[in-house]
Motif scaffolding. Structure first.
Motif, PDB file in Angstrom:
ATOM      1  N   GLU A 161       0.708  -1.116   0.225  1.00  0.00           N
ATOM      2  CA  GLU A 161       0.067  -0.193   0.525  1.00  0.00           C
ATOM      3  C   GLU A 161       0.570   0.901   0.016  1.00  0.00           C
ATOM      4  O   GLU A 161       1.700   1.758   0.548  1.00  0.00           O
ATOM      5  CB  GLU A 161      -1.382  -0.248   0.832  1.00  0.00           C
ATOM      6  N   GLN A 162       0.709   2.429  -0.837  1.00  0.00           N
ATOM      7  CA  GLN A 162       1.049   3.075  -1.121  1.00  0.00           C
ATOM      8  C   GLN A 162       0.807   4.241   0.102  1.00  0.00           C
ATOM      9  O   GLN A 162       1.929   5.033   1.052  1.00  0.00           O
ATOM     10  CB  GLN A 162       0.835   4.016  -1.774  1.00  0.00           C
ATOM     11  N   LYS A 163      -0.288   3.979   0.720  1.00  0.00           N
ATOM     12  CA  LYS A 163      -0.134   5.371   2.414  1.00  0.00           C
ATOM     13  C   LYS A 163       0.465   5.243   3.236  1.00  0.00           C
ATOM     14  O   LYS A 163       0.722   2.886   4.122  1.00  0.00           O
ATOM     15  CB  LYS A 163      -1.856   4.561   2.780  1.00  0.00           C
ATOM     16  N   ASN A 164       1.438   5.770   3.892  1.00  0.00           N
ATOM     17  CA  ASN A 164       2.239   5.230   5.343  1.00  0.00           C
ATOM     18  C   ASN A 164       3.346   4.006   4.753  1.00  0.00           C
ATOM     19  O   ASN A 164       4.093   3.015   5.725  1.00  0.00           O
ATOM     20  CB  ASN A 164       1.445   4.592   6.180  1.00  0.00           C
ATOM     21  N   LEU A 165       4.043   3.683   3.878  1.00  0.00           N
ATOM     22  CA  LEU A 165       4.778   3.000   3.282  1.00  0.00           C
ATOM     23  C   LEU A 165       5.670   3.189   3.995  1.00  0.00           C
ATOM     24  O   LEU A 165       6.347   2.263   4.099  1.00  0.00           O
ATOM     25  CB  LEU A 165       4.683   3.265   1.756  1.00  0.00           C
ATOM     26  N   THR A 166       6.596   4.379   3.558  1.00  0.00           N
ATOM     27  CA  THR A 166       7.842   5.469   4.848  1.00  0.00           C
ATOM     28  C   THR A 166       7.799   4.438   6.513  1.00  0.00           C
ATOM     29  O   THR A 166       8.377   4.039   6.429  1.00  0.00           O
ATOM     30  CB  THR A 166       7.610   6.577   4.648  1.00  0.00           C
ATOM     31  N   GLU A 167       6.649   4.629   6.952  1.00  0.00           N
ATOM     32  CA  GLU A 167       6.704   3.936   8.155  1.00  0.00           C
ATOM     33  C   GLU A 167       6.548   2.790   8.662  1.00  0.00           C
ATOM     34  O   GLU A 167       7.359   2.452   9.016  1.00  0.00           O
ATOM     35  CB  GLU A 167       5.016   4.733   8.786  1.00  0.00           C
ATOM     36  N   ARG A 168       5.814   1.664   7.549  1.00  0.00           N
ATOM     37  CA  ARG A 168       6.269   0.357   7.569  1.00  0.00           C
ATOM     38  C   ARG A 168       7.304   0.098   6.914  1.00  0.00           C
ATOM     39  O   ARG A 168       7.944  -0.817   7.896  1.00  0.00           O
ATOM     40  CB  ARG A 168       4.421  -0.046   6.630  1.00  0.00           C
ATOM     41  N   LEU A 169       7.600   0.579   6.008  1.00  0.00           N
ATOM     42  CA  LEU A 169       8.832  -0.064   5.099  1.00  0.00           C
ATOM     43  C   LEU A 169      10.154   0.331   6.542  1.00  0.00           C
ATOM     44  O   LEU A 169      10.859  -0.109   6.633  1.00  0.00           O
ATOM     45  CB  LEU A 169       9.493   0.520   4.612  1.00  0.00           C
ATOM     46  N   LEU A 170      10.796   1.492   6.923  1.00  0.00           N
ATOM     47  CA  LEU A 170      11.652   1.302   7.778  1.00  0.00           C
ATOM     48  C   LEU A 170      11.217   1.712   9.400  1.00  0.00           C
ATOM     49  O   LEU A 170      12.212   1.611   9.992  1.00  0.00           O
ATOM     50  CB  LEU A 170      11.803   3.590   7.511  1.00  0.00           C
ATOM     51  N   GLY A 171      10.139   1.396   9.228  1.00  0.00           N
ATOM     52  CA  GLY A 171      10.030   0.874  10.878  1.00  0.00           C
ATOM     53  C   GLY A 171       9.631  -0.648  10.784  1.00  0.00           C
ATOM     54  O   GLY A 171       9.713  -0.764  12.212  1.00  0.00           O
ATOM     55  N   ALA A 172      10.237  -1.120  10.113  1.00  0.00           N
ATOM     56  CA  ALA A 172      10.955  -2.938  10.136  1.00  0.00           C
ATOM     57  C   ALA A 172      12.011  -2.472  11.120  1.00  0.00           C
ATOM     58  O   ALA A 172      12.646  -2.993  10.182  1.00  0.00           O
ATOM     59  CB  ALA A 172      11.034  -3.159   8.671  1.00  0.00           C
ATOM     60  N   GLU A 173      11.729  -3.500  12.509  1.00  0.00           N
ATOM     61  CA  GLU A 173      13.331  -3.165  13.044  1.00  0.00           C
ATOM     62  C   GLU A 173      13.745  -3.963  12.875  1.00  0.00           C
ATOM     63  O   GLU A 173      15.384  -4.086  13.079  1.00  0.00           O
ATOM     64  CB  GLU A 173      12.526  -2.509  14.076  1.00  0.00           C
ATOM     65  N   GLU A 174      13.470  -5.365  12.130  1.00  0.00           N
ATOM     66  CA  GLU A 174      14.650  -6.193  11.982  1.00  0.00           C
ATOM     67  C   GLU A 174      15.234  -6.287  11.160  1.00  0.00           C
ATOM     68  O   GLU A 174      16.368  -6.697  10.691  1.00  0.00           O
ATOM     69  CB  GLU A 174      14.030  -7.872  12.038  1.00  0.00           C
ATOM     70  N   ILE A 175      15.435  -5.310  10.322  1.00  0.00           N
ATOM     71  CA  ILE A 175      15.831  -4.505   9.005  1.00  0.00           C
ATOM     72  C   ILE A 175      16.814  -3.482   9.290  1.00  0.00           C
ATOM     73  O   ILE A 175      17.776  -3.444   9.192  1.00  0.00           O
ATOM     74  CB  ILE A 175      14.955  -4.913   7.547  1.00  0.00           C
ATOM     75  N   PHE A 176      15.990  -2.290   9.538  1.00  0.00           N
ATOM     76  CA  PHE A 176      16.569  -0.976   9.486  1.00  0.00           C
ATOM     77  C   PHE A 176      16.739  -0.499  11.342  1.00  0.00           C
ATOM     78  O   PHE A 176      17.116   0.618  11.330  1.00  0.00           O
ATOM     79  CB  PHE A 176      15.794  -0.206   8.835  1.00  0.00           C
ATOM     80  N   GLY A 177      16.393  -1.827  11.930  1.00  0.00           N
ATOM     81  CA  GLY A 177      16.955  -0.368  13.694  1.00  0.00           C
ATOM     82  C   GLY A 177      16.397   0.315  14.087  1.00  0.00           C
ATOM     83  O   GLY A 177      15.301   0.415  12.477  1.00  0.00           O
ATOM     84  N   LYS A 178      16.703   0.807  14.564  1.00  0.00           N
ATOM     85  CA  LYS A 178      15.697   2.395  16.006  1.00  0.00           C
ATOM     86  C   LYS A 178      16.356   3.300  15.432  1.00  0.00           C
ATOM     87  O   LYS A 178      15.390   4.080  15.654  1.00  0.00           O
ATOM     88  CB  LYS A 178      15.999   1.894  17.129  1.00  0.00           C
ATOM     89  N   HIS A 179      17.658   4.067  14.949  1.00  0.00           N
ATOM     90  CA  HIS A 179      17.389   5.082  14.608  1.00  0.00           C
ATOM     91  C   HIS A 179      16.979   5.831  13.074  1.00  0.00           C
ATOM     92  O   HIS A 179      17.164   6.336  12.963  1.00  0.00           O
ATOM     93  CB  HIS A 179      19.598   5.262  14.648  1.00  0.00           C
ATOM     94  N   ILE A 180      17.171   4.975  12.258  1.00  0.00           N
ATOM     95  CA  ILE A 180      16.790   5.031  10.918  1.00  0.00           C
ATOM     96  C   ILE A 180      15.371   6.262  11.261  1.00  0.00           C
ATOM     97  O   ILE A 180      15.113   6.588  10.298  1.00  0.00           O
ATOM     98  CB  ILE A 180      16.597   4.099   9.533  1.00  0.00           C
ATOM     99  N   PRO A 181      14.910   5.520  11.284  1.00  0.00           N
ATOM    100  CA  PRO A 181      13.285   6.039  10.818  1.00  0.00           C
ATOM    101  C   PRO A 181      13.351   6.796  11.556  1.00  0.00           C
ATOM    102  O   PRO A 181      11.813   8.240  11.865  1.00  0.00           O
ATOM    103  CB  PRO A 181      11.978   5.108  11.828  1.00  0.00           C
ATOM    104  N   LYS A 182      13.741   7.635  12.505  1.00  0.00           N
ATOM    105  CA  LYS A 182      13.814   8.605  13.603  1.00  0.00           C
ATOM    106  C   LYS A 182      14.451  10.106  13.539  1.00  0.00           C
ATOM    107  O   LYS A 182      14.473  10.823  13.596  1.00  0.00           O
ATOM    108  CB  LYS A 182      14.962   8.442  15.115  1.00  0.00           C
ATOM    109  N   SER A 183      15.088   9.586  11.696  1.00  0.00           N
ATOM    110  CA  SER A 183      16.183  10.310  11.721  1.00  0.00           C
ATOM    111  C   SER A 183      15.192  11.466  10.686  1.00  0.00           C
ATOM    112  O   SER A 183      14.795  11.153   9.281  1.00  0.00           O
ATOM    113  CB  SER A 183      17.363   9.753  10.796  1.00  0.00           C
TER     114      SER A 183
END
Length: 491
Positions: A440-462
């Motif tokens: 889904e295009q809606k909220n894609l950034t939050e879902r993808l970068l929020g995948a903590e097991e892939i991108f960790g904790k810092h990236i979505p907070k930047s």
């Protein structure tokens, strides 16, 4: 000519062949995960020693833990465990060699106890691993062992009938300790930062759940050297087999093809002896860290940076991508501006020359390295090859668009359709999960970068990285790969 011991003398004289007889060999290494890379790397260094008439008690017994490994075992067994290595370069001369360093192979599904006994036998002094980045059962979001995985849960409930690599290692070490055999060295040859430390942490975490005393014995006695390994080894194709037969007269069920470049930097931490690999090109060191950082961030990170973009553009081979000047400029700029400032000095290595060599290696047409191979298992590769670079860029408040484009390209790639409309599969054990992240295009950034097991904790907070990601995602969707690269490079 079918490849086997009987026919060796009838092969063309220019094909290098084992100089030793099979009866001279004794197995000292058990290797779990016999694929192309192992056969083009660790086995080749060992073969070089065997051909000098040395270390004949260090031949390799392969092991397959998965049902899919039967095909490799059957192919090798059908030709006396010989296979052909073909070194491919853009120069006209091709090196062809028959290798016999692997002198047998066991399958877990054919006998759990047989495999445990082999690992526990006093002659087994090194257990080496190429089980892929995802095979170490580590949760990338926490850096801890993931005991919830089905194979680990099975082994905890059935320690005498293991399925996982850690279940087998623990069962074998328990037997060795009980019988007074002593420990072996566990040697990872996978592309993981601090692969020895990761292996040690995983095995000790598992042991701690099973037997606290055995945990303590392993911690004290078993060694886990870190290693940096490097050789580009494409998947063997039908075309490779047919070319070997047509051009060299060798009928091999599963040859291995690879590039000329070969490197292995290894910590000298072995508890039960080792082959004299230093005499055939292996570099031993007290600290492999700077070599690891260089290789993983520059080679593996750059591979990811070009592979998803190349696939979206419609390319299917690495050399096709590197024939596009836009990609070469992007990759070199990524190496120079984003990665190199993060690297510590590497003893004996000129980084500019190393980067020049990487461009040459990626551009090798003869090897025809498949983008699909490099694209595979992205959910496990990103945390190891790209996320550390991004985290450092965030920490240092550096430009992020080049690195953000790598993630944006993966997000578009996961839709399964390239710019020409061609569809393709996503080769990743977590493909369904990854595809759902971008469905889904809606909220894609939050879902993808929020995948903590892939991108960790810092990236979505930047906020800076999130903005760069959304900018590059918009550019790819709206303007395509080439226009996005042109804008990024300031054309």
């Amino acid at each position: 000519m079918k490849l086997n011991r009987q026919n060796l003398d009838q092969l063309p004289a220019y094909i290098a062949k084992p100089s030793y007889a099979a009866c001279q060999l004794r197995q000292g290494i058990v290797h779990i995960g016999v694929g192309g890379f192992h056969r083009a790397h660790q086995a080749i260094y060992t073969e070089a020693l065997l051909n000098q008439g040395r270390d004949l008690d260090w031949s390799i017994c392969g092991v397959g833990l998965r049902a899919e490994d039967r095909a490799m075992r059957d192919a090798l067994a059908g030709q006396d465990y010989l296979y052909t290595q073909v070194v491919l370069a853009d120069e006209p001369d091709t090196e062809v060699r028959v290798v016999g360093a692997i002198s047998g192979m066991l399958l877990a599904e054919e006998g759990t106890q047989t495999l445990i006994d082999k690992l526990a036998h006093p002659s087994t002094r090194i257990v080496s691993l190429t089980i892929t980045e995802g095979g170490y059962c580590m949760d990338d979001s926490t850096g801890e062992f993931n005991f919830k995985l089905p194979q680990i849960q099975h082994d905890l409930q059935h320690p005498g009938d293991p399925r996982s690599v850690f279940g087998f290692l623990l069962a074998a070490l328990a037997k060795r300790r009980a019988e007074g055999t002593g420990p072996f060295t566990v040697m990872s040859c996978d592309n993981l930062p601090h692969n020895g430390q990761v292996t040690r942490k995983a095995l000790l975490a598992y042991a701690g759940l099973v037997d606290e005393e055995l945990h303590g014995w392993i911690a004290e006695h078993v060694s886990f050297p870190n290693a940096m390994v490097d050789r580009i080894t494409p998947m063997t194709s039908t075309a490779h087999r047919e070319a070997l037969l047509a051009e060299h007269g060798v009928e091999d069920a599963w040859p291995v093809v690879c590039e000329p470049f070969l490197q292995w930097v290894l910590e000298d931490k072995f508890v039960a002896g080792r082959p004299a690999w230093e005499d055939v090109g292996v570099q031993f060191t007290d600290d492999v860290t700077p070599y690891e950082e260089m290789k993983i961030k520059l080679l593996n990170g750059s591979h990811l940076a070009l592979t998803y973009l190349g696939f979206l553009k419609g390319y299917r081979f690495v050399h096709e991508t590197m024939a596009d000047p836009l990609f070469v400029r992007y990759i070199r700029t990524y190496m120079d501006e984003d990665v190199t400032p993060q690297l510590a000095p590497v003893p004996g290595i000129d980084l500019d020359q190393y980067k020049d060599t990487l461009i040459e290696r990626f551009s090798n047409r003869a090897i025809a390295d498949q983008l699909e191979r490099v694209c595979s298992d992205g959910s496990s590769k990103f945390p190891k090859f790209t996320v550390p670079t991004i985290n450092r860029l965030i920490e240092d408040d550096q430009a992020m668009d080049r690195a953000a484009l790598v993630v944006a390209a993966w997000a578009v790639y996961l839709r399964g359709v390239d710019e020409s409309g061609a569809t393709y599969r996503i080769p990743d054990p977590r493909a369904n999960y990854c595809e759902e992240l971008v469905q889904e295009q809606k909220n894609l950034t939050e879902r993808l970068l929020g995948a903590e097991e892939i991108f960790g904790k810092h990236i979505p907070k930047s906020a800076a990285f999130v903005a760069a990601f959304e900018r590059q995602l918009y550019n790819l969707r709206t303007h395509g790969v080439s226009a996005t690269l042109q804008t990024l490079l300031g054309d």
